[in-house]
Design an enzyme around this catalytic site. Structure first.
Site, PDB file in Angstrom:
ATOM      1  N   THR A 105       0.225  -9.440   0.322  1.00 13.33           N
ATOM      2  CA  THR A 105       0.050  -8.158   0.978  1.00 13.33           C
ATOM      3  C   THR A 105       1.286  -7.737   1.569  1.00 13.33           C
ATOM      4  OG1 THR A 105      -1.156  -7.432   3.150  1.00 13.33           O
ATOM      5  CG2 THR A 105      -0.752  -9.665   3.093  1.00 13.33           C
ATOM      6  N   GLY A 145       3.714  -2.431  -1.046  1.00 12.25           N
ATOM      7  CA  GLY A 145       3.075  -2.377  -2.441  1.00 12.25           C
ATOM      8  C   GLY A 145       4.411  -2.324  -3.563  1.00 12.25           C
ATOM      9  N   ARG A 204      -1.611   7.460  -6.564  1.00 10.52           N
ATOM     10  CA  ARG A 204      -0.902   6.062  -6.268  1.00 10.52           C
ATOM     11  C   ARG A 204      -1.492   4.800  -6.486  1.00 10.52           C
ATOM     12  NH1 ARG A 204      -0.490   1.527  -2.707  1.00 10.52           N
ATOM     13  NH2 ARG A 204       1.589   0.811  -2.401  1.00 10.52           N
ATOM     14  N   THR A 252      -4.706  -5.179   4.060  1.00  2.00           N
ATOM     15  CA  THR A 252      -5.309  -5.459   2.849  1.00  2.00           C
ATOM     16  C   THR A 252      -5.987  -7.117   2.797  1.00  2.00           C
ATOM     17  OG1 THR A 252      -3.800  -4.270   1.738  1.00  2.00           O
ATOM     18  CG2 THR A 252      -4.435  -6.281   0.709  1.00  2.00           C
ATOM     19  N   GLY A 255      -1.003   0.669  -6.311  1.00  2.50           N
ATOM     20  CA  GLY A 255      -0.030  -0.298  -5.688  1.00  2.50           C
ATOM     21  C   GLY A 255       0.166  -1.588  -6.204  1.00  2.50           C
TER      22      GLY A 255
HETATM   23  N1  ASP Z   1      -0.037  -4.007  -0.621  1.00  2.00           N
HETATM   24  C1  ASP Z   1      -0.839  -2.684  -0.274  1.00  2.00           C
HETATM   25  C2  ASP Z   1      -0.408  -1.650  -0.906  1.00  2.00           C
HETATM   26  O1  ASP Z   1       0.563  -1.348  -0.931  1.00  2.00           O
HETATM   27  C3  ASP Z   1      -0.958  -2.687   1.207  1.00  2.00           C
HETATM   28  C4  ASP Z   1      -1.098  -3.847   2.170  1.00  2.00           C
HETATM   29  O2  ASP Z   1      -0.981  -5.054   1.708  1.00  2.00           O
HETATM   30  O3  ASP Z   1      -1.381  -3.773   3.434  1.00  2.00           O
HETATM   31  O4  ASP Z   1      -1.188  -0.911  -1.493  1.00  2.00           O
END
Ligand code: ASP
Length: 342
Positions: free
Chosen positions: A252, A255, A229, A201, A231
């Site tokens: 990040t 999620g 889904r 992310t 997040g």
């Molecule tokens: N936080 C993001 C999600 O769960 C993924 C990530 O940050 O790598 O959608």
């Protein structure tokens, strides 16, 4: 300038003198613009480190250029995030990871600290730069958060062009989904330890010369996520938060945990109660991990431009520019500093 002030004063133009002096003082004390970016937290394999380093450096420079040209913090964070959405080393825009149906379904949010205005989109499938659509939601919509079909209609109305959804799918993302389907484990957004499939992310936090703060975060989510889904990334208070009176945060990591913990806003709250940017970032990320047993990372700027960086995952790529130096790192306690002349 001093001569001009004396002359104005001699002509009894007290108010004009006062205003001119205030303007000069304001210019003199204009804030140094600062921008920090992250390229995702997780189990980033060694083979992906160089791509992440290169990508976060290009992105932070893109955002910093906007600030140096007098652009707003909002435009700067958008530019930095667009740069990473275009880069397949990251899990955002082109190169986003895939849901269980093998589709890209992206999410993004952006927030302006001056008036707490925000824009967010989710379940975006046919546009290259979700962060730019989120920015348009902030500036041009009576709403703050649009999803799926509605986000698409809004984007088309505002002149964004669609791209074929397959054109956003990278080889790495396909491999990551295959690996997930074989031995998937939710909670790890970087599942490519063996075949370097997963990527991160992206986010950016900036403060411009007027002291205005903005934050942007964009993602493809998690490999093998359910269809539909949503997040943490598009949720204000979880993935993104900006308040000129306190600071800005982009997060990040896992999620579902980040959104339960309202991680971005938890960091803001700690700073509001007197913690510095680094302590607040570390405390909230550690608190979330202890409570929910999943990892995350965050980048933070205080209203004075102080930096906070912390992650409980194995790695998180980040970079920032401050005082003519470009700082970056990806390992715990790693800070590399290069001279930077724009
Ligand atoms: N936080 C993001 C999600 O769960 C993924 C990530 O940050 O790598 O959608």
């Amino acid at each position: 300038m001093v001569d001009l002030l004396l002359e104005l004063f001699r002509q009894n133009m007290y108010f004009v003198t006062l205003w001119t002096a205030l303007l000069l003082i304001n210019g003199y004390f204009a804030m140094e613009p600062v921008i920090i970016v992250h390229g995702g937290a997780g189990d980033i394999p060694q083979s992906r480190v160089k791509g992440k380093f290169d990508g976060v450096k290009v992105a932070v420079i893109a955002g910093h250029k906007v600030l140096l040209q007098g652009g707003s913090a909002l435009d700067a964070v958008e530019a930095a995030v667009v740069s990473m959405e275009e880069d397949e080393n990251f899990n955002a825009g082109y190169g986003s990871v895939l849901n269980l149906r093998g589709e890209v379904a992206m999410e993004a949010s952006i927030m302006r600290g001056e008036d707490l205005n925000s824009g967010a989109v989710t379940l975006v499938k046919e546009f290259r730069n979700p962060i730019s659509i989120a920015h348009k939601v902030l500036t041009d919509s009576p709403h703050s958060f649009l999803g799926g079909e509605g986000a698409k209609l809004f984007a088309l109305e505002k002149g964004f062009s669609t791209v074929p959804p397959e054109s956003l799918i990278s080889e790495n993302a396909k491999n990551a989904l295959e690996e997930f389907l074989q031995h998937g484990e939710f909670g790890r957004t970087e599942i490519g330890v063996k075949n370097e499939g997963g990527v991160g992310t992206v986010g950016a936090v900036a403060i411009d010369k007027h002291g205005h703060i903005a934050v942007a975060t964009s993602t493809g989510g998690m490999s093998g996520k359910a269809v539909g889904r949503i997040g943490d990334t598009p949720l204000i208070g979880s993935g993104t938060y900006a308040d000129d009176n306190v600071g800005g945060v982009s997060t990040t990591g896992h999620g579902e945990s980040i959104l339960k913990y309202c991680l971005a806003h938890s960091i803001i709250k700690l700073m509001e109660n007197g913690s510095d940017a680094n302590t607040a970032t570390k405390e909230a990320v550690t608190g979330m991990t202890n409570r929910l047993n999943n990892t995350a990372g965050a980048i933070t700027l205080s209203k004075n431009g102080d930096v906070g960086i912390y992650f409980s995952s194995t790695r998180m790529s980040w970079a920032y520019i401050k005082e003519n130096k470009l700082f970056y790192g990806i390992e715990h306690n790693e800070v590399i500093a290069d001279d930077y002349a724009p």
